[in-house]
Design a protein around this motif. Structure first.
Motif, PDB file in Angstrom:
ATOM      1  N   SER A 112      81.443 -28.836 -28.641  1.00 27.07           N
ATOM      2  CA  SER A 112      81.260 -27.504 -29.189  1.00 27.07           C
ATOM      3  C   SER A 112      80.639 -27.599 -30.573  1.00 27.07           C
ATOM      4  N   ARG A 113      79.968 -26.528 -30.933  1.00 22.68           N
ATOM      5  CA  ARG A 113      79.285 -26.530 -32.223  1.00 22.68           C
ATOM      6  C   ARG A 113      80.275 -26.541 -33.381  1.00 22.68           C
ATOM      7  N   ASN A 114      81.352 -25.806 -33.198  1.00 21.04           N
ATOM      8  CA  ASN A 114      82.345 -25.721 -34.267  1.00 21.04           C
ATOM      9  C   ASN A 114      83.544 -26.593 -33.925  1.00 21.04           C
ATOM     10  N   ALA A 115      83.979 -27.337 -34.909  1.00 21.81           N
ATOM     11  CA  ALA A 115      85.160 -28.172 -34.697  1.00 21.81           C
ATOM     12  C   ALA A 115      86.381 -27.274 -34.504  1.00 21.81           C
ATOM     13  N   VAL A 116      87.291 -27.703 -33.646  1.00 19.50           N
ATOM     14  CA  VAL A 116      88.549 -26.972 -33.484  1.00 19.50           C
ATOM     15  C   VAL A 116      89.348 -27.126 -34.766  1.00 19.50           C
ATOM     16  N   LYS A 117      89.766 -25.997 -35.343  1.00 17.38           N
ATOM     17  CA  LYS A 117      90.514 -26.077 -36.607  1.00 17.38           C
ATOM     18  C   LYS A 117      91.984 -25.735 -36.421  1.00 17.38           C
ATOM     19  N   THR A 118      92.258 -24.910 -35.401  1.00 13.19           N
ATOM     20  CA  THR A 118      93.636 -24.432 -35.238  1.00 13.19           C
ATOM     21  C   THR A 118      94.034 -24.425 -33.768  1.00 13.19           C
ATOM     22  N   ILE A 119      95.271 -24.781 -33.510  1.00 13.15           N
ATOM     23  CA  ILE A 119      95.810 -24.682 -32.154  1.00 13.15           C
ATOM     24  C   ILE A 119      96.786 -23.510 -32.138  1.00 13.15           C
ATOM     25  N   ASN A 181      92.479 -14.519 -30.684  1.00  9.53           N
ATOM     26  CA  ASN A 181      91.112 -14.026 -30.901  1.00  9.53           C
ATOM     27  C   ASN A 181      90.782 -13.812 -32.374  1.00  9.53           C
ATOM     28  N   ARG A 182      91.799 -13.591 -33.179  1.00 10.73           N
ATOM     29  CA  ARG A 182      91.486 -13.426 -34.614  1.00 10.73           C
ATOM     30  C   ARG A 182      91.639 -14.744 -35.384  1.00 10.73           C
ATOM     31  N   THR A 183      91.957 -15.820 -34.688  1.00 14.87           N
ATOM     32  CA  THR A 183      92.046 -17.131 -35.348  1.00 14.87           C
ATOM     33  C   THR A 183      90.768 -17.911 -35.072  1.00 14.87           C
ATOM     34  N   PRO A 184      89.908 -18.066 -36.071  1.00 10.68           N
ATOM     35  CA  PRO A 184      88.614 -18.701 -35.814  1.00 10.68           C
ATOM     36  C   PRO A 184      88.749 -20.165 -35.421  1.00 10.68           C
ATOM     37  N   ASP A 185      87.804 -20.635 -34.602  1.00  6.83           N
ATOM     38  CA  ASP A 185      87.738 -22.046 -34.180  1.00  6.83           C
ATOM     39  C   ASP A 185      89.076 -22.561 -33.653  1.00  6.83           C
ATOM     40  N   THR A 269      88.988 -15.106 -26.088  1.00  2.20           N
ATOM     41  CA  THR A 269      87.617 -15.563 -26.356  1.00  2.20           C
ATOM     42  C   THR A 269      87.583 -17.028 -26.774  1.00  2.20           C
ATOM     43  N   ARG A 270      88.716 -17.691 -26.724  1.00  3.74           N
ATOM     44  CA  ARG A 270      88.815 -19.106 -27.127  1.00  3.74           C
ATOM     45  C   ARG A 270      89.032 -19.970 -25.889  1.00  3.74           C
ATOM     46  N   PRO A 271      88.742 -21.280 -25.976  1.00  2.00           N
ATOM     47  CA  PRO A 271      89.142 -22.161 -24.885  1.00  2.00           C
ATOM     48  C   PRO A 271      90.648 -22.004 -24.666  1.00  2.00           C
ATOM     49  N   ALA A 272      91.055 -21.802 -23.413  1.00  2.16           N
ATOM     50  CA  ALA A 272      92.449 -21.426 -23.174  1.00  2.16           C
ATOM     51  C   ALA A 272      92.967 -21.999 -21.863  1.00  2.16           C
ATOM     52  N   ILE A 273      94.245 -22.377 -21.894  1.00  2.00           N
ATOM     53  CA  ILE A 273      94.914 -22.780 -20.654  1.00  2.00           C
ATOM     54  C   ILE A 273      96.306 -22.160 -20.608  1.00  2.00           C
ATOM     55  N   LEU A 274      96.800 -22.024 -19.390  1.00  7.27           N
ATOM     56  CA  LEU A 274      98.185 -21.615 -19.198  1.00  7.27           C
ATOM     57  C   LEU A 274      98.865 -22.733 -18.415  1.00  7.27           C
ATOM     58  N   PHE A 275      99.810 -23.382 -19.079  1.00  7.74           N
ATOM     59  CA  PHE A 275     100.453 -24.588 -18.547  1.00  7.74           C
ATOM     60  C   PHE A 275     101.819 -24.217 -17.995  1.00  7.74           C
TER      61      PHE A 275
END
Ligand SMILES: [Zn+2]
Length: 350
Positions: A112-119, A181-185, A269-275
């Motif tokens: 991805s263009r932007n590094a993941v900053k927050t989980i 959705n309001r937490t960038p990257d 709108t973020r990469p997402a999974i439901l485990f």
């Protein structure tokens, strides 16, 4: 035709290479499995019993004609459409090649263009919503326990974490999605536990069904019209990284990486999974899920999966990686693997 072109571009084949020929079967666009094996430079392997298997040094892919299961390194995936036999040849749907096979076999192309900053960790249910309950476990409590362990591990390793809930409170699905959705990257990991027939057990991981595909877990006529979240490939890579490690660590039954249109996955709108970390309704698994050691295993697998995903896909080196890759030969070297080691003896592990 348009889909064909998009497909060619998406998997990086020269447009002159016409051998990714589309064949329509039952209204769905398919491509020949022989072409796919060749493209990914996979050769015949001894694999899963009863399956046709092809592989390289990193992967063993196993399929069965007319089935929707798809195994990579013995981890189970559910295809959007079954493998088809047509005029004595085997075919796989074009959308499954693009949205499942490619990101799983070549995760490094996904950068991805932007590094993941927050989980963003989302322990499901809470407050008056207990989720699944049984004499052995209350789902909302289990979800939170695993979520808090995961938070601690990520923070100890220097990652930023946002919890949708840190206590036993109720949030709507919309509130959970809004936080991500309001937490960038960010990436979004929703933690749940399952309930079903008493005998049902095992772990399953859901990602959003790609746009245009049908989902066995969709209940509305809007099924085919609902948008994907533009993260289809990232979703499946994240699911692979987490799910494979959880199966390996717990040795639970592998119910597969599945597609769904759960509302929590549809609007994110973020990469997402439901485990789903196991069945509270199963006497044996329900008891296990209530133990600190099992929760620790689950949290650790999810943690390691997230770290592997960030290292492979979400480290922000995307543009550089794309530009240095050579294309056009009609065949591209397979990438590395983000699976947590194979459960299939005899294959090479990374
Ligand atoms: Zn749940």
């Amino acid at each position: 035709m348009l889909l064909g072109l998009i497909m060619l571009l998406a998997v990086g084949v020269s447009a002159k290479d016409t051998s990714w020929e589309m064949t329509e079967i039952g209204g769905v666009k398919y491509v020949s499995l022989n072409r796919m094996w060749k493209f990914y430079r996979l050769s015949t392997k001894t694999g899963r019993a009863g399956c046709i298997s092809y592989g390289d040094q990193h992967h063993v892919v196993s399929i069965r004609p007319e089935k929707q299961d798809f195994y990579v390194n013995n981890y189970r995936y559910i295809l959007s459409y079954p493998i088809r036999r047509h005029h004595d040849k085997l075919f796989i749907s074009a959308i499954d090649v693009k949205k499942l096979v490619d990101p799983v076999l070549r995760p490094t192309r996904l950068k991805s263009r932007n590094a993941v900053k927050t989980i963003v960790i989302d322990p499901g249910h809470g407050g008056h919503d207990a989720g699944a309950t049984s004499p052995w476990a209350r789902e909302a409590t289990c979800n939170l326990a695993v979520g808090l362990k995961l938070k601690a591990k990520l923070e100890r390793a220097g990652y930023r974490v946002v919890m949708t809930r840190s206590t036993d409170v109720f949030l709507t699905l919309g509130q959970r999605v809004a936080i991500a959705n309001r937490t960038p990257d960010s990436i979004f990991v929703s933690i749940h536990h399952n309930s079903g027939r008493r005998a049902a057990s095992g772990i399953e991981t859901f990602t959003l069904a790609p746009q245009g595909t049908t989902s066995p877990f969709a209940r509305t006529r809007l099924n085919d019209e609902l948008q994907g979240n533009e993260q289809d490939s990232e979703n499946i890579a994240l699911a692979t990284a987490v799910h494979s490690r959880a199966i390996k660590s717990t040795k639970a039954i592998d119910r597969g990486i599945q597609r769904a249109r759960f509302s929590v996955l549809c609007t994110i709108t973020r990469p997402a999974i439901l485990f789903e970390g196991g069945f509270v309704s199963n006497p044996e698994e329900g008891r296990l899920i209530s133990t600190d050691s099992y929760r620790e295993k689950l949290a650790n697998s999810i943690y390691e999966g997230i770290v592997a995903y960030i290292r492979t896909v979400g480290n922000g080196n995307g543009l550089k990686a794309r530009n240095t890759r050579t294309m056009g030969s009609g065949s591209v070297q397979g990438g590395s693997s983000i699976h947590g080691g194979s459960t299939y003896r005899g294959t090479t592990r990374l």
